[in-house]
Scaffold this motif. Structure first.
Motif, PDB file in Angstrom:
ATOM      1  N   LEU A  46      42.818  41.070  29.673  1.00 38.19           N
ATOM      2  CA  LEU A  46      42.281  39.803  29.160  1.00 38.19           C
ATOM      3  C   LEU A  46      43.221  39.263  28.088  1.00 38.19           C
ATOM      4  CD1 LEU A  46      38.430  39.919  28.528  1.00 38.19           C
ATOM      5  CD2 LEU A  46      39.697  39.176  30.533  1.00 38.19           C
ATOM      6  N   HIS A  71      34.332  48.007  29.672  1.00 37.22           N
ATOM      7  CA  HIS A  71      34.383  46.711  30.350  1.00 37.22           C
ATOM      8  C   HIS A  71      34.888  45.643  29.383  1.00 37.22           C
ATOM      9  CE1 HIS A  71      33.305  43.179  32.579  1.00 37.22           C
ATOM     10  NE2 HIS A  71      32.632  43.829  33.497  1.00 37.22           N
ATOM     11  N   CYS A  84      31.751  44.369  39.164  1.00 37.28           N
ATOM     12  CA  CYS A  84      31.230  43.282  38.330  1.00 37.28           C
ATOM     13  C   CYS A  84      31.067  42.030  39.187  1.00 37.28           C
ATOM     14  CB  CYS A  84      32.218  43.027  37.200  1.00 37.28           C
ATOM     15  SG  CYS A  84      31.668  41.788  36.032  1.00 37.28           S
ATOM     16  N   THR A 108      26.870  38.989  36.069  1.00 38.99           N
ATOM     17  CA  THR A 108      26.834  37.813  35.208  1.00 38.99           C
ATOM     18  C   THR A 108      26.082  36.703  35.925  1.00 38.99           C
ATOM     19  OG1 THR A 108      28.908  38.330  34.088  1.00 38.99           O
ATOM     20  CG2 THR A 108      28.223  36.028  34.073  1.00 38.99           C
ATOM     21  N   VAL A 162      37.890  47.241  35.877  1.00 34.89           N
ATOM     22  CA  VAL A 162      36.834  46.417  36.478  1.00 34.89           C
ATOM     23  C   VAL A 162      37.359  45.630  37.676  1.00 34.89           C
ATOM     24  CG1 VAL A 162      35.221  44.510  36.073  1.00 34.89           C
ATOM     25  CG2 VAL A 162      35.683  46.145  34.247  1.00 34.89           C
ATOM     26  N   CYS A 202      35.946  35.443  25.668  1.00 34.67           N
ATOM     27  CA  CYS A 202      36.131  34.946  27.032  1.00 34.67           C
ATOM     28  C   CYS A 202      37.459  34.192  27.160  1.00 34.67           C
ATOM     29  CB  CYS A 202      34.973  34.031  27.410  1.00 34.67           C
ATOM     30  SG  CYS A 202      35.076  33.466  29.109  1.00 34.67           S
ATOM     31  N   GLN A 203      38.171  34.481  28.216  1.00 33.41           N
ATOM     32  CA  GLN A 203      39.469  33.850  28.460  1.00 33.41           C
ATOM     33  C   GLN A 203      39.381  32.760  29.531  1.00 33.41           C
ATOM     34  OE1 GLN A 203      42.380  34.718  26.762  1.00 33.41           O
ATOM     35  NE2 GLN A 203      40.919  35.835  25.481  1.00 33.41           N
ATOM     36  N   ARG A 204      38.192  32.477  29.994  1.00 32.40           N
ATOM     37  CA  ARG A 204      38.004  31.470  31.050  1.00 32.40           C
ATOM     38  C   ARG A 204      38.950  31.760  32.229  1.00 32.40           C
ATOM     39  NH1 ARG A 204      37.313  25.839  27.816  1.00 32.40           N
ATOM     40  NH2 ARG A 204      39.572  25.998  27.723  1.00 32.40           N
ATOM     41  N   CYS A 205      38.775  32.961  32.757  1.00 32.12           N
ATOM     42  CA  CYS A 205      39.718  33.478  33.757  1.00 32.12           C
ATOM     43  C   CYS A 205      39.694  32.681  35.058  1.00 32.12           C
ATOM     44  CB  CYS A 205      39.359  34.915  34.099  1.00 32.12           C
ATOM     45  SG  CYS A 205      39.128  35.981  32.683  1.00 32.12           S
ATOM     46  N   ASN A 233      27.464  34.855  26.809  1.00 29.92           N
ATOM     47  CA  ASN A 233      28.807  34.282  26.693  1.00 29.92           C
ATOM     48  C   ASN A 233      28.702  32.771  26.795  1.00 29.92           C
ATOM     49  OD1 ASN A 233      31.594  33.880  26.745  1.00 29.92           O
ATOM     50  ND2 ASN A 233      31.765  34.341  28.935  1.00 29.92           N
ATOM     51  N   LYS A 240      24.946  40.109  31.940  1.00 30.86           N
ATOM     52  CA  LYS A 240      25.459  39.139  30.974  1.00 30.86           C
ATOM     53  C   LYS A 240      25.065  37.750  31.473  1.00 30.86           C
ATOM     54  CE  LYS A 240      30.064  38.556  30.859  1.00 30.86           C
ATOM     55  NZ  LYS A 240      30.200  37.308  31.646  1.00 30.86           N
ATOM     56  N   HIS A 265      40.123  39.967  39.453  1.00 34.35           N
ATOM     57  CA  HIS A 265      39.152  39.151  40.184  1.00 34.35           C
ATOM     58  C   HIS A 265      39.572  39.064  41.644  1.00 34.35           C
ATOM     59  CE1 HIS A 265      37.388  36.767  36.549  1.00 34.35           C
ATOM     60  NE2 HIS A 265      37.005  38.035  36.595  1.00 34.35           N
ATOM     61  N   GLY A 277      32.966  33.308  35.891  1.00 36.15           N
ATOM     62  CA  GLY A 277      32.721  34.746  35.680  1.00 36.15           C
ATOM     63  C   GLY A 277      32.358  35.082  34.273  1.00 36.15           C
ATOM     64  N   CYS A 287      34.571  42.529  29.206  1.00 34.63           N
ATOM     65  CA  CYS A 287      33.719  41.368  28.904  1.00 34.63           C
ATOM     66  C   CYS A 287      32.305  41.749  28.459  1.00 34.63           C
ATOM     67  CB  CYS A 287      33.615  40.455  30.114  1.00 34.63           C
ATOM     68  SG  CYS A 287      35.148  40.171  30.972  1.00 34.63           S
TER      69      CYS A 287
HETATM   70 FE1  CLF Z   1      35.470  39.054  35.624  1.00 38.45          FE
HETATM   71 FE2  CLF Z   1      33.424  37.912  34.553  1.00 38.45          FE
HETATM   72 FE3  CLF Z   1      33.259  40.387  35.342  1.00 38.45          FE
HETATM   73 FE4  CLF Z   1      34.676  39.773  33.229  1.00 38.45          FE
HETATM   74  S1  CLF Z   1      35.645  37.748  33.589  1.00 38.45           S
HETATM   75  S2  CLF Z   1      33.533  38.639  36.671  1.00 38.45           S
HETATM   76  S3  CLF Z   1      32.457  39.537  33.442  1.00 38.45           S
HETATM   77  S4  CLF Z   1      35.331  41.086  34.900  1.00 38.45           S
HETATM   78 FE5  CLF Z   1      35.174  37.838  31.254  1.00 38.45          FE
HETATM   79 FE6  CLF Z   1      36.925  36.187  32.263  1.00 38.45          FE
HETATM   80 FE7  CLF Z   1      35.182  35.315  30.499  1.00 38.45          FE
HETATM   81 FE8  CLF Z   1      34.390  35.982  32.896  1.00 38.45          FE
HETATM   82  S5  CLF Z   1      36.785  36.848  30.139  1.00 38.45           S
HETATM   83  S6  CLF Z   1      35.730  34.306  32.481  1.00 38.45           S
HETATM   84  S7  CLF Z   1      33.395  36.550  30.980  1.00 38.45           S
END
Ligand code: CLF
Length: 307
Positions: free
Chosen positions: A284, A39, A139, A163, A107, A273-276, A235, A205, A54, A307, A41
């Protein structure tokens, strides 16, 4: 010394094998150790060879964080923004296309654009995914308000990783961040919900949005509580100042590092974390392939979901 300046002790907790991942219900789930390899993250280090998609199936919210703006567009860098909302069936189609384009995706995550448990679509989507893609890690991201109420359904839907966004464990601090929920109830439900799902083997998480003017001195207290409740990894996400918290500042590297060090006394910290976006897809930090999956009018920049 300011709490933020307290350095982590040398003997930081390390990842360990997780016997609890074999749930009391007998339903085998991926262990935390397995997840640290699969995974993107759920590990201390980055995993450049693992991707995620996502699925933006959750439009509503039930707590109204003061920094959040769930508007629909393709370019805004803001919490809760996605180009569109898709149905659970469309989400499975999106996953199918994403796996063809990027087989490294391990994921399927649901992180908005609103709260996953405010509408039934996230759990419905996970049930559909389990039928067609049982090997994909499911996730889910939640604010935790309804977590005790939905814990059994989450467990039954075979969600692997959850999370929970916990921005404070003191009601007077949380009241400055959340507008639409009773802070006492929210904190109580978040911690009870974490305890309930982790007891069944779901790996949790916790995300915290680091807000220098509000919760920066509170990170160690959050880390201690969530670790005790059963969360495995933490995180800390820097605030993007906007909406009602536009008056706050975006934390700098020194503040983020101090917060992570304070937390790491109690729980391992995820640092990549990439702040997706709520509709991000691909590796990522790599090329985002979501434009090839979801309908968009303009090229998307990287935006942020909880996330
Ligand atoms: Fe997506 Fe979040 Fe699951 Fe990762 S993201 S729902 S745990 S699969 Fe990851 Fe993106 Fe940061 Fe989220 S890098 S924003 S922590």
């Amino acid at each position: 010394m300011n709490k933020m300046q307290v350095r982590a002790q040398d003997s930081k907790p390390e990842f360990s094998s997780d016997a609890a991942a074999r749930s009391p219900s007998g339903m085998a789930r991926r262990t935390f150790t397995e997840l640290t390899n699969a995974h993107p993250c759920f590990a201390k280090g980055s995993k450049p060879n693992k991707g995620r998609i996502h699925l933006p199936v959750s439009p509503g919210c039930n707590i109204s964080c003061r920094f959040c703006d769930r508007k629909r567009d393709d370019v805004t860098q803001a919490p809760g923004v996605s180009s569109s909302i898709v149905t659970p069936e469309e989400a499975v189609g999106a996953l199918r296309r994403a796996l063809e384009l990027c087989p490294e995706i391990t994921v399927a995550g649901i992180a908005g654009s609103g709260e996953s448990l405010a509408t039934p679509y996230a759990l419905e989507t996970f049930r559909l995914i389990e039928r067609e893609f049982p090997d994909i890690i499911k996730c889910m991201s939640t604010n935790g308000l309804l977590l005790p109420q939905y814990a059994d359904e989450i467990i039954a839907a075979k969600v692997d990783t959850l999370t929970v966004t916990v921005n404070a464990v003191a009601p007077e601090i949380l009241a400055q961040i959340v507008d639409g929920a009773d802070p006492d109830v929210l904190i109580r439900n978040q911690l009870a919900g974490i305890r309930a799902v982790t007891a069944a083997g779901v790996t949790v998480k916790v995300n915290t949005v680091l807000i220098p003017e509000i919760n920066a001195d509170h990170i160690a207290a959050i880390a201690k509580k969530i670790s005790k409740a059963g969360a495995k990894i933490y995180n800390i996400i820097p605030l993007i100042p906007q909406k009602e918290l536009a008056w706050c500042s975006a934390p700098g590297c020194a503040e983020i590092n101090a917060a992570r060090a304070a937390a790491e006394q109690y729980i391992p910290v995820f640092r990549h974390c990439q702040r997706c976006r709520a509709d991000a897809a691909g590796m990522l930090g790599g090329t985002d392939i979501s434009r090839q999956i979801y309908a968009r009018t303009i090229n998307a920049e990287n935006t942020f979901s909880h996330g």
